[in-house]
Design a protein around this motif. Structure first.
Motif, PDB file in Angstrom:
ATOM      1  N   ASN A  35       0.104 150.655  27.705  1.00 57.78           N
ATOM      2  CA  ASN A  35      -1.340 150.599  27.912  1.00 57.78           C
ATOM      3  C   ASN A  35      -1.978 149.918  26.708  1.00 57.78           C
ATOM      4  N   ILE A  36      -2.814 148.939  26.986  1.00 56.42           N
ATOM      5  CA  ILE A  36      -3.479 148.183  25.928  1.00 56.42           C
ATOM      6  C   ILE A  36      -4.966 148.506  25.949  1.00 56.42           C
ATOM      7  N   ASP A  37      -5.487 148.892  24.801  1.00 58.13           N
ATOM      8  CA  ASP A  37      -6.924 149.122  24.645  1.00 58.13           C
ATOM      9  C   ASP A  37      -7.462 147.962  23.814  1.00 58.13           C
ATOM     10  N   ARG A  38      -8.064 147.001  24.498  1.00 55.91           N
ATOM     11  CA  ARG A  38      -8.536 145.797  23.813  1.00 55.91           C
ATOM     12  C   ARG A  38      -9.668 146.095  22.833  1.00 55.91           C
ATOM     13  N   ASP A  39     -10.512 147.070  23.169  1.00 55.26           N
ATOM     14  CA  ASP A  39     -11.621 147.416  22.276  1.00 55.26           C
ATOM     15  C   ASP A  39     -11.117 147.987  20.954  1.00 55.26           C
TER      16      ASP A  39
END
Length: 79
Positions: A35-39
């Protein structure tokens, strides 16, 4: 823990130390969710335990098929 991003063919990889794999109950070849959290600019890697939804669906369909055609399958196996 700090790890380097490595080139693997045309992709990239981050190694997980053997000790960490053991702590997570993972081995080479196991599936993980990424899971990638760009923020927040973070990556979360979580082990996948059990069947994926796709695999579970295939298993259910296969079992239904076997149950429906068991007699015919047994005849084929014994011929």
């Amino acid at each position: 823990m700090t790890q380097k991003v490595l080139r693997v063919g045309t992709s990239a990889a981050v190694t997980i130390p053997k000790k960490s794999l053991k702590e997570l109950g993972l081995k080479i070849g196991d599936e993980v969710n990424i899971n990638i959290d760009r923020d927040k600019k973070t990556v979360l890697i979580k082990p996948v335990f059990g069947l994926s939804p796709e695999t579970a669906k295939i298993a259910k369909l296969t079992l239904n098929f076997i149950n429906k055609y068991r007699k015919d399958l047994e005849k084929l196996a014994n011929s």
